[in-house]
Design a protein around this motif. Sequence first.
Motif, PDB file in Angstrom:
ATOM      1  N   UNK A  11       0.829  -1.202   0.000  1.00 17.71           N
ATOM      2  CA  UNK A  11       0.000   0.000   0.000  1.00 17.71           C
ATOM      3  C   UNK A  11       0.864   1.252   0.000  1.00 17.71           C
ATOM      4  N   UNK A  12       1.965   1.231   0.751  1.00 18.18           N
ATOM      5  CA  UNK A  12       2.904   2.361   0.735  1.00 18.18           C
ATOM      6  C   UNK A  12       3.426   2.579  -0.681  1.00 18.18           C
ATOM      7  N   UNK A  19       1.189   9.371  -6.165  1.00 23.12           N
ATOM      8  CA  UNK A  19       1.350  10.785  -5.806  1.00 23.12           C
ATOM      9  C   UNK A  19       2.820  11.170  -5.854  1.00 23.12           C
ATOM     10  N   UNK A  20       3.056  12.442  -6.091  1.00 18.86           N
ATOM     11  CA  UNK A  20       4.444  12.921  -6.173  1.00 18.86           C
ATOM     12  C   UNK A  20       5.137  12.837  -4.825  1.00 18.86           C
ATOM     13  N   UNK A  21       4.385  13.070  -3.748  1.00 20.74           N
ATOM     14  CA  UNK A  21       4.969  13.059  -2.408  1.00 20.74           C
ATOM     15  C   UNK A  21       3.879  12.759  -1.389  1.00 20.74           C
ATOM     16  N   UNK A  22       4.222  11.972  -0.365  1.00 22.37           N
ATOM     17  CA  UNK A  22       3.263  11.611   0.682  1.00 22.37           C
ATOM     18  C   UNK A  22       3.951  11.801   2.032  1.00 22.37           C
ATOM     19  N   UNK A  23       3.293  12.494   2.952  1.00 20.25           N
ATOM     20  CA  UNK A  23       3.904  12.713   4.258  1.00 20.25           C
ATOM     21  C   UNK A  23       3.829  11.444   5.100  1.00 20.25           C
ATOM     22  N   UNK A  24       4.741  11.358   6.050  1.00 20.33           N
ATOM     23  CA  UNK A  24       4.724  10.216   6.953  1.00 20.33           C
ATOM     24  C   UNK A  24       3.447  10.166   7.758  1.00 20.33           C
ATOM     25  N   UNK A  25       2.925  11.347   8.129  1.00 19.15           N
ATOM     26  CA  UNK A  25       1.677  11.388   8.910  1.00 19.15           C
ATOM     27  C   UNK A  25       0.517  10.839   8.098  1.00 19.15           C
ATOM     28  N   UNK A  26       0.468  11.153   6.787  1.00 20.19           N
ATOM     29  CA  UNK A  26      -0.601  10.636   5.937  1.00 20.19           C
ATOM     30  C   UNK A  26      -0.528   9.115   5.819  1.00 20.19           C
ATOM     31  N   UNK A  27       0.692   8.604   5.636  1.00 23.66           N
ATOM     32  CA  UNK A  27       0.849   7.158   5.541  1.00 23.66           C
ATOM     33  C   UNK A  27       0.448   6.468   6.844  1.00 23.66           C
ATOM     34  N   UNK A  28       0.839   7.055   7.964  1.00 22.71           N
ATOM     35  CA  UNK A  28       0.503   6.466   9.256  1.00 22.71           C
ATOM     36  C   UNK A  28      -1.001   6.428   9.461  1.00 22.71           C
ATOM     37  N   UNK A  29      -1.678   7.506   9.072  1.00 22.14           N
ATOM     38  CA  UNK A  29      -3.136   7.557   9.227  1.00 22.14           C
ATOM     39  C   UNK A  29      -3.816   6.569   8.296  1.00 22.14           C
ATOM     40  N   UNK A  30      -3.342   6.485   7.068  1.00 28.29           N
ATOM     41  CA  UNK A  30      -3.959   5.575   6.087  1.00 28.29           C
ATOM     42  C   UNK A  30      -3.798   4.113   6.517  1.00 28.29           C
ATOM     43  N   UNK A  31      -2.620   3.776   7.053  1.00 33.46           N
ATOM     44  CA  UNK A  31      -2.345   2.387   7.424  1.00 33.46           C
ATOM     45  C   UNK A  31      -2.711   2.063   8.864  1.00 33.46           C
ATOM     46  N   UNK A  32      -3.107   3.111   9.617  1.00 35.02           N
ATOM     47  CA  UNK A  32      -3.493   2.924  11.026  1.00 35.02           C
ATOM     48  C   UNK A  32      -2.333   2.363  11.841  1.00 35.02           C
ATOM     49  N   UNK A  47      15.037  -1.959   0.952  1.00 36.68           N
ATOM     50  CA  UNK A  47      15.768  -3.227   0.916  1.00 36.68           C
ATOM     51  C   UNK A  47      15.455  -4.028  -0.346  1.00 36.68           C
ATOM     52  N   UNK A  48      14.236  -3.825  -0.889  1.00 36.25           N
ATOM     53  CA  UNK A  48      13.831  -4.527  -2.104  1.00 36.25           C
ATOM     54  C   UNK A  48      14.314  -3.819  -3.370  1.00 36.25           C
ATOM     55  N   UNK A  49      15.061  -2.720  -3.191  1.00 36.01           N
ATOM     56  CA  UNK A  49      15.597  -2.009  -4.342  1.00 36.01           C
ATOM     57  C   UNK A  49      14.710  -0.905  -4.873  1.00 36.01           C
ATOM     58  N   UNK A  50      13.640  -0.565  -4.157  1.00 33.83           N
ATOM     59  CA  UNK A  50      12.759   0.522  -4.577  1.00 33.83           C
ATOM     60  C   UNK A  50      13.352   1.828  -4.055  1.00 33.83           C
ATOM     61  N   UNK A  51      13.688   2.787  -4.916  1.00 32.60           N
ATOM     62  CA  UNK A  51      14.358   4.027  -4.484  1.00 32.60           C
ATOM     63  C   UNK A  51      13.396   5.020  -3.830  1.00 32.60           C
ATOM     64  N   UNK A  52      13.105   4.802  -2.557  1.00 25.29           N
ATOM     65  CA  UNK A  52      12.244   5.709  -1.807  1.00 25.29           C
ATOM     66  C   UNK A  52      13.124   6.738  -1.113  1.00 25.29           C
ATOM     67  N   UNK A  53      12.833   8.008  -1.338  1.00 27.76           N
ATOM     68  CA  UNK A  53      13.580   9.095  -0.714  1.00 27.76           C
ATOM     69  C   UNK A  53      12.722   9.739   0.360  1.00 27.76           C
ATOM     70  N   UNK A  54      13.355  10.130   1.476  1.00 26.78           N
ATOM     71  CA  UNK A  54      12.607  10.707   2.584  1.00 26.78           C
ATOM     72  C   UNK A  54      13.145  12.067   2.986  1.00 26.78           C
ATOM     73  N   UNK A  55      12.258  12.947   3.495  1.00 25.53           N
ATOM     74  CA  UNK A  55      12.638  14.254   4.019  1.00 25.53           C
ATOM     75  C   UNK A  55      12.288  14.275   5.498  1.00 25.53           C
ATOM     76  N   UNK A  56      13.267  14.440   6.348  1.00 29.57           N
ATOM     77  CA  UNK A  56      13.063  14.378   7.789  1.00 29.57           C
ATOM     78  C   UNK A  56      12.536  15.707   8.332  1.00 29.57           C
ATOM     79  N   UNK A  57      12.159  15.678   9.616  1.00 28.36           N
ATOM     80  CA  UNK A  57      11.700  16.875  10.287  1.00 28.36           C
ATOM     81  C   UNK A  57      10.198  17.034  10.216  1.00 28.36           C
TER      82      UNK A  57
END
Length: 332
Positions: A11-12, A19-32, A47-57
């Motif tokens: 689902x992630x 979507x171009x970008x998804x916040x961590x809060x949105x993912x947490x709410x969607x996945x409960x 780990x599966x080789x999918x290039x996911x980039x993250x922005x902290x803070x």
Amino acid sequence: MTYDPSLRVLTVLELLQAREEVTGAELAQRLEVSPRTVQRYVARLQDLGIPVEGRRGVGGAYRLRPGFRLPPMMFTPDEALSLSLGLLALRLLGLSQLAPAAGAAQAKLARTLPQTLRETVNALEGAVQLDASPWVVRTDARLLTDVLRAVRERRQVGLTYTSVQGQGTQRVVDLYRAVHLDGRWYAVGWCHLRAERRSFRLDRIGELEVLESAFTPPADFDALAFLRASLPATPATHAVSVWLGASPEALRAQVSLWGTALRAESGGTRFEGQRDNLTSFAAFLLGLGVPLRVDHPPELREEFRALGQRCAVLAGPAMPPTMVYDPVSSAP
């Protein structure tokens, strides 16, 4: 909504592709789940080789590396059409609870197909109409899921079953197969209470629990043939042959096909079957509102005459409210 871990990870990925970008809060709410759990799912994708980039803070978000897309699923036009029609046809199996999931799967399928196939799939729902038979019985999708799990894992189930007479019993059953027949879902297997093979209508099953105890199903068991042979036969005493002034396609949604044959004839439909109650059958035929001709049996024409006399009495002068039409006393 309940997800298993692998489905959460997928689902992630689905959200990141959509979507171009998804916040961590949105993912947490969607996945409960918690934001920390979301981080673990993202790490799993990486780990599966999918290039996911993250922005902290504060307001941290995730995205797929620009330009990355999973390759489209490779389906032939016939395969894509088969999958799409299958998803649309779920509603005809009495599994209305799966309609949202089927819609989501249809959308995912359309997004992953090449452009030419995507246009065909997207247009399918607007181009096709599937008519559900009135004989379809609504079935609990979660119950069917548990039944299929027990069949797959070859594990016994404990269930509460209500008979036609309304009597409830507790059963332990070795489930061999799930069968869809004549608008209903059945579970077929060995009933330990009755010590014989039995079929169970899912709409009459109350609680069902998949037990730890295992069993070995019989080899080459034909559950559909068993079900057809074991269902109680209607005590049909009259062979019926009637011509109806409507097409077979128009009649199939109104006529039970159990023990009935419909075929096109002379601009209408030849109805052939077995019926035990000609009185109710005559009333049913009139209720169809189409031209008809009775060819067999002669007793059915007599039922129409009696029905006509009854209708004439009811259509006559208004009867006092204390009077009730009595077909026995009104008989000639």
